[in-house]
Motif scaffolding. Structure first.
Motif: not given
Length: 150
Positions: A17-32
């Motif tokens: 679960i925590q690793a999923s959050y971390e990967v999503a955080f790295v991808l956040l600028p692209v997702l925005v």
């Protein structure tokens, strides 16, 4: 299930679960960026964003950082795994940088043609880097948060 098995499953589930959050955080600028394009009605531009190779570069860089941190013990097994992660991450960083350069040159008009499966190559790199970061981050979390060295 015995108590150690339950503790092991909690460590695995918690780290995933925590690793999923971390990967999503790295991808956040692209997702925005994608959300902005979709809100402007430019969904056709999403698949050719120059940010995709940047996302791959960011993911491989985070994998490099976390891999060195996760496999820090002075054992033969940790050294071998750390060396393997460093090699994969550096190859990923170099190739992602090349893809990023080509994508930027294409978006600015300096290059008119890239091979027909260029963006499929980029998305493959994004998927591979996200998966490798996820696994590396999960191992790091299990070791640091749960004291679980497998």
């Amino acid at each position: 299930m015995t108590a150690p098995e339950i503790k092991g499953w909690r460590a695995v589930a918690g780290s995933m679960i925590q690793a999923s959050y971390e990967v999503a955080f790295v991808l956040l600028p692209v997702l925005v960026w994608i959300l902005v394009l979709l809100s402007l009605g430019k969904s056709q531009d999403v698949k050719t964003l120059a940010a995709w190779p940047f996302a791959s570069l960011s993911l491989f860089s985070a994998m490099l950082r976390d891999g060195i941190s996760a496999f820090h013990q002075d054992t033969t097994k940790d050294k071998e795994q750390r060396d393997l992660i460093v090699v994969f991450a550096l190859i990923g960083v170099i190739l992602s940088t090349v893809l990023l350069t080509l994508a930027v040159m294409k978006s600015t008009g300096q290059v008119t043609y890239l091979w027909s499966f260029f963006y499929e190559t980029v998305w493959t790199f994004v998927a591979i880097s996200a998966l490798l970061l996820f696994v590396t981050k999960a191992i790091l979390i299990q070791r640091k948060s749960y004291g679980r060295y497998v």
